[in-house]
Design a protein around this motif. Structure first.
Motif, PDB file in Angstrom:
ATOM      1  N   TYR A  87     -55.941  -2.796 -23.400  1.00 24.66           N
ATOM      2  CA  TYR A  87     -54.924  -1.801 -23.060  1.00 24.66           C
ATOM      3  C   TYR A  87     -53.652  -2.497 -22.616  1.00 24.66           C
ATOM      4  O   TYR A  87     -53.291  -2.475 -21.442  1.00 24.66           O
ATOM      5  CB  TYR A  87     -55.431  -0.851 -21.968  1.00 24.66           C
ATOM      6  CG  TYR A  87     -56.222   0.317 -22.507  1.00 24.66           C
ATOM      7  CD1 TYR A  87     -55.579   1.361 -23.170  1.00 24.66           C
ATOM      8  CD2 TYR A  87     -57.599   0.362 -22.364  1.00 24.66           C
ATOM      9  CE1 TYR A  87     -56.294   2.433 -23.672  1.00 24.66           C
ATOM     10  CE2 TYR A  87     -58.329   1.427 -22.865  1.00 24.66           C
ATOM     11  CZ  TYR A  87     -57.665   2.468 -23.517  1.00 24.66           C
ATOM     12  OH  TYR A  87     -58.385   3.519 -24.023  1.00 24.66           O
ATOM     13  N   PRO A  88     -52.921  -3.114 -23.546  1.00 23.40           N
ATOM     14  CA  PRO A  88     -51.637  -3.710 -23.179  1.00 23.40           C
ATOM     15  C   PRO A  88     -50.626  -2.627 -22.822  1.00 23.40           C
ATOM     16  O   PRO A  88     -50.712  -1.492 -23.297  1.00 23.40           O
ATOM     17  CB  PRO A  88     -51.225  -4.459 -24.453  1.00 23.40           C
ATOM     18  CG  PRO A  88     -51.940  -3.742 -25.555  1.00 23.40           C
ATOM     19  CD  PRO A  88     -53.230  -3.269 -24.983  1.00 23.40           C
TER      20      PRO A  88
ATOM     21  N   TRP B 244     -45.422  -4.640 -33.472  1.00 22.37           N
ATOM     22  CA  TRP B 244     -46.305  -5.705 -33.001  1.00 22.37           C
ATOM     23  C   TRP B 244     -45.512  -6.751 -32.224  1.00 22.37           C
ATOM     24  O   TRP B 244     -45.984  -7.294 -31.231  1.00 22.37           O
ATOM     25  CB  TRP B 244     -47.044  -6.354 -34.168  1.00 22.37           C
ATOM     26  CG  TRP B 244     -47.765  -7.617 -33.777  1.00 22.37           C
ATOM     27  CD1 TRP B 244     -47.502  -8.887 -34.194  1.00 22.37           C
ATOM     28  CD2 TRP B 244     -48.866  -7.722 -32.858  1.00 22.37           C
ATOM     29  NE1 TRP B 244     -48.352  -9.780 -33.602  1.00 22.37           N
ATOM     30  CE2 TRP B 244     -49.203  -9.096 -32.780  1.00 22.37           C
ATOM     31  CE3 TRP B 244     -49.578  -6.813 -32.095  1.00 22.37           C
ATOM     32  CZ2 TRP B 244     -50.235  -9.561 -31.965  1.00 22.37           C
ATOM     33  CZ3 TRP B 244     -50.608  -7.276 -31.277  1.00 22.37           C
ATOM     34  CH2 TRP B 244     -50.925  -8.637 -31.221  1.00 22.37           C
ATOM     35  N   GLU B 245     -44.295  -7.028 -32.662  1.00 20.10           N
ATOM     36  CA  GLU B 245     -43.467  -8.008 -31.959  1.00 20.10           C
ATOM     37  C   GLU B 245     -43.193  -7.558 -30.523  1.00 20.10           C
ATOM     38  O   GLU B 245     -43.167  -8.387 -29.597  1.00 20.10           O
ATOM     39  CB  GLU B 245     -42.141  -8.206 -32.709  1.00 20.10           C
ATOM     40  CG  GLU B 245     -42.261  -8.976 -34.022  1.00 20.10           C
ATOM     41  CD  GLU B 245     -42.980  -8.181 -35.116  1.00 20.10           C
ATOM     42  OE1 GLU B 245     -42.928  -6.917 -35.078  1.00 20.10           O
ATOM     43  OE2 GLU B 245     -43.615  -8.800 -35.985  1.00 20.10           O
TER      44      GLU B 245
ATOM     45  N   ILE C 242     -50.555  -0.905 -45.974  1.00 23.43           N
ATOM     46  CA  ILE C 242     -50.525  -0.095 -44.769  1.00 23.43           C
ATOM     47  C   ILE C 242     -49.064   0.204 -44.453  1.00 23.43           C
ATOM     48  O   ILE C 242     -48.291  -0.697 -44.128  1.00 23.43           O
ATOM     49  CB  ILE C 242     -51.182  -0.830 -43.588  1.00 23.43           C
ATOM     50  CG1 ILE C 242     -52.608  -1.225 -43.944  1.00 23.43           C
ATOM     51  CG2 ILE C 242     -51.168   0.036 -42.340  1.00 23.43           C
ATOM     52  CD1 ILE C 242     -53.511  -0.058 -44.242  1.00 23.43           C
ATOM     53  N   ALA C 243     -48.676   1.471 -44.559  1.00 21.13           N
ATOM     54  CA  ALA C 243     -47.264   1.821 -44.403  1.00 21.13           C
ATOM     55  C   ALA C 243     -46.766   1.559 -42.985  1.00 21.13           C
ATOM     56  O   ALA C 243     -45.655   1.098 -42.795  1.00 21.13           O
ATOM     57  CB  ALA C 243     -47.065   3.291 -44.770  1.00 21.13           C
ATOM     58  N   ASN C 244     -47.605   1.849 -42.009  1.00 16.11           N
ATOM     59  CA  ASN C 244     -47.168   1.704 -40.621  1.00 16.11           C
ATOM     60  C   ASN C 244     -48.327   1.161 -39.792  1.00 16.11           C
ATOM     61  O   ASN C 244     -48.965   1.908 -39.055  1.00 16.11           O
ATOM     62  CB  ASN C 244     -46.701   3.057 -40.073  1.00 16.11           C
ATOM     63  CG  ASN C 244     -46.032   2.914 -38.723  1.00 16.11           C
ATOM     64  OD1 ASN C 244     -45.633   1.823 -38.342  1.00 16.11           O
ATOM     65  ND2 ASN C 244     -45.920   4.016 -38.003  1.00 16.11           N
ATOM     66  N   PRO C 245     -48.637  -0.132 -39.910  1.00 16.06           N
ATOM     67  CA  PRO C 245     -49.796  -0.675 -39.195  1.00 16.06           C
ATOM     68  C   PRO C 245     -49.638  -0.522 -37.689  1.00 16.06           C
ATOM     69  O   PRO C 245     -48.549  -0.742 -37.154  1.00 16.06           O
ATOM     70  CB  PRO C 245     -49.805  -2.151 -39.598  1.00 16.06           C
ATOM     71  CG  PRO C 245     -48.411  -2.442 -40.048  1.00 16.06           C
ATOM     72  CD  PRO C 245     -47.912  -1.181 -40.636  1.00 16.06           C
ATOM     73  N   PRO C 246     -50.685  -0.109 -37.000  1.00 17.61           N
ATOM     74  CA  PRO C 246     -50.578   0.079 -35.551  1.00 17.61           C
ATOM     75  C   PRO C 246     -50.372  -1.251 -34.839  1.00 17.61           C
ATOM     76  O   PRO C 246     -50.820  -2.294 -35.312  1.00 17.61           O
ATOM     77  CB  PRO C 246     -51.936   0.699 -35.183  1.00 17.61           C
ATOM     78  CG  PRO C 246     -52.862   0.263 -36.272  1.00 17.61           C
ATOM     79  CD  PRO C 246     -52.028   0.181 -37.506  1.00 17.61           C
ATOM     80  N   PRO C 247     -49.700  -1.226 -33.684  1.00 13.30           N
ATOM     81  CA  PRO C 247     -49.388  -2.478 -32.968  1.00 13.30           C
ATOM     82  C   PRO C 247     -50.558  -2.944 -32.121  1.00 13.30           C
ATOM     83  O   PRO C 247     -50.426  -3.203 -30.930  1.00 13.30           O
ATOM     84  CB  PRO C 247     -48.191  -2.078 -32.112  1.00 13.30           C
ATOM     85  CG  PRO C 247     -48.445  -0.640 -31.801  1.00 13.30           C
ATOM     86  CD  PRO C 247     -49.101  -0.065 -33.030  1.00 13.30           C
ATOM     87  N   THR C 248     -51.733  -3.019 -32.739  1.00 10.94           N
ATOM     88  CA  THR C 248     -52.939  -3.410 -32.018  1.00 10.94           C
ATOM     89  C   THR C 248     -53.347  -4.832 -32.376  1.00 10.94           C
ATOM     90  O   THR C 248     -52.847  -5.421 -33.330  1.00 10.94           O
ATOM     91  CB  THR C 248     -54.088  -2.455 -32.345  1.00 10.94           C
ATOM     92  OG1 THR C 248     -54.266  -2.406 -33.773  1.00 10.94           O
ATOM     93  CG2 THR C 248     -53.797  -1.051 -31.846  1.00 10.94           C
TER      94      THR C 248
END
Length: 576
Positions: free
Chosen positions: A103-104, A230-231, A269-275
């Motif tokens: 959980y960042p 992600w950045e 993947i159009a919008n990869p989750p920032p995980t």
């Protein structure tokens, strides 16, 4: 005469064999030098958690590995670059937590987990709304009503009063429910006429309006929240990973894992989750893996085609990041909703038994396709009805694919409500293990007392019956309720909740067993019991130092216990 000869120059001593022997016996400089090691910890209590649960006072480390355990003689046997006097403190193997969700902290998050009242939550919302401006999403996670003085769930009205001009979505601890304000519900298209989703519930108030609480189907709201990149989230992920080292967790199973940043089909993947996906974890750990806890990553079942295209399966990776089971596949919900699927009605709710998420045919097909591609299984099953369904599917696939009797190490995650004896007998026959969270008993005491009949309450998160009576293998984890092995140890040995009431004392286990299930047993589920989990020669020096002895300290000392030092591969990565 020997004394005189020993003083002769070495060139003289070499004239005769007898003189050479005299010198050899007299000069300690000719003795074999002590082997060099990098670190010795000594003058403590080293709980090795080996098969005999041996207790030593010192451990020697070279590189990433343990060279020896023993007594104070290790200081004479080895020449150490660094020596740490433990001053009587206790050394344990680092904890392996078999179920955690990172959980960042996102830029839109408030620290709602630390709130102790509704008023505190509202103050956080006002501050964040002011910082972000109108219309921007405010998020947060890990709140729980038991921590609030009001001892109730947050509501839509609570959030509206503090941030009416911002959509708000706060996920409860355990991630099986969340609360939204009016702005968020409007964006999600949820009103009094919205039907319940297949595997979730939308709660309503006395007037029939949504009260803000949504159980299980969190994506009804979550999919409308613009994710950070992600950045943006990479530093937050690093901070979270380092934070669990302070809790003594040196290895964990990431129960939120996926490969959703992989372009596995033409559309990608159009919008990869920032995980922290598998590839991102590999890249991160290639850069700084020596500083971060070791990961075994659960993977979601994204369909047989995508699993096949991924090209890897359980066991792929290295000592820092490796693939674990297909585990992001939930058979039912949880008690934080509550929507766990039971074989009996919830107490005080005639006709309501929670919900299953899949049909028998669906779970069978998913298990068959994953197993055929070499994947271990570790699905989420909390209620006894869900456990029965999952075990039936496991047994059919293990038999049909001739895996029964093989070293498959399939397991069920959670196993909160003990199923019928016949189901546990099937588990024993097919060597189906358990990754359980004993801390649930402590943190969910109020939910259990409100929803479970007397028998299920007394046997929630049981160890003695499944492990001792039926011989089922079990390892421990936390699942963020809370992330703290000390709470799990306390609950496993006392069976107490925060109230001090004891639930099912016959299910309490001894301290050595509880420690073993949180250290040595977890690595078995990832085929790593030969390299970590105990303090033995040749294993990774993943160790923690405690200022108390968990074998003798009062249970309350364990519950409040803190870690003094954490070593990962012999490297000090945390010091209090």
């Amino acid at each position: 005469m020997l004394h005189h000869r020993a003083r002769l120059p070495l060139s003289h001593a070499l004239w005769t064999g007898s003189l050479l022997i005299s010198v050899a016996f007299a000069l300690p400089a000719f003795a074999k030098p002590a082997p060099a090691v990098d670190l010795i910890l000594h003058h403590g209590r080293v709980l090795t958690v080996d098969k005999a649960f041996s207790i030593r006072s010192a451990v020697a480390i070279k590189g990433e590995r343990i060279v020896a355990t023993g007594g104070e003689e290790l200081l004479r046997r080895y020449k150490a670059n660094k020596v740490i006097d433990l001053g009587g403190r206790t050394v344990l193997p680092g904890f392996t937590d078999t179920h955690l969700h990172p959980y960042p902290v996102a830029p839109s998050d408030i620290p709602v987990a630390s709130a102790h009242s509704v008023a505190e939550v509202q103050a956080m919302l006002r501050e964040k709304a002011k910082a972000l401006g109108p219309g921007q999403w405010i998020t947060g996670s890990q709140w729980q009503e038991a921590n609030l003085v009001e001892n109730r769930n947050l509501s839509r009205a609570d959030l509206d009063a503090a941030a009416p001009d911002n959509p708000v979505w706060l996920v409860r601890a355990g991630a099986h429910s969340g609360v939204a304000n009016s702005a968020a519900l409007k964006i999600a298209g949820i009103d009094r006429d919205t039907p319940d989703p297949k595997s979730g519930l939308i709660e309503h108030d006395a007037k029939g309006e949504p009260n803000g609480i949504i159980r299980e189907s969190l994506d009804l709201v979550r999919r409308h929240i613009p994710p950070p990149t992600w950045e943006q989230m990479r530093p937050a992920n690093i901070a979270w990973l380092k934070s669990i080292l302070a809790l003594g967790i040196t290895s964990f199973f990431d129960a939120s894992g996926s490969f959703n940043d992989e372009p596995l089909d033409k559309g990608g993947i159009a919008n990869p989750p920032p995980t922290l996906t598998f590839r991102r974890a590999q890249a991160l750990y290639a850069e700084m893996g020596a500083e971060l806890p070791r990961i075994t990553m659960y993977i979601d079942h994204a369909g047989a085609q995508r699993l096949k295209a991924f090209g890897h399966h359980t066991g792929y990776g290295d000592e820092h990041v490796r693939l674990g089971p297909i585990g992001e596949m939930s058979v039912d919900g949880g008690f934080t909703g509550p929507t766990a699927w039971l074989l009996a009605d919830y107490k005080g709710q005639p006709g309501f038994r929670g919900k299953g998420r899949m049909t028998d045919a669906e779970i069978l097909e998913l298990t068959q396709s994953a197993a055929a591609l070499g994947w271990q299984m570790g699905v989420h099953a909390i209620g006894d009805a869900a456990i029965v369904q999952a075990v039936d599917a496991y047994a059919k696939v293990l038999d049909s694919q001739k895996l029964t009797g093989k070293d498959h190490r399939w397991f069920l995650d959670h196993f909160t409500i003990m199923p019928p004896d016949a189901t546990m007998a099937t588990m024993k026959k097919h060597a189906i293990a358990i990754a359980q969270q004993p801390n649930f008993l402590y943190n969910l005491e109020g939910r259990y007392e409100a929803t479970l009949d007397d028998w299920r309450l007394a046997h929630n998160n049981a160890v003695v019956t499944p492990a001792h009576k039926f011989g089922l293998f079990m390892a421990f984890g936390s699942d963020n309720l809370p992330v703290n092995p000390m709470v799990g140890l306390y609950a496993a040995i006392t069976r107490k909740g925060p109230s001090g009431r004891v639930h099912g004392p016959e299910e309490a286990i001894g301290r050595k067993e509880a420690i073993r299930r949180y250290t040595a047993d977890g690595p078995f589920l990832s085929w790593e019991e030969g390299t970590k989990g105990t303090i033995e020669k040749g294993k990774y020096a993943d160790l923690i130092v405690l200022p108390f002895d968990p074998l003798t300290a009062a249970p309350e000392v364990i519950l409040a216990g803190r870690v003094d030092m954490t070593f990962l591969g012999g490297r000090l990565v945390y010091q209090r």
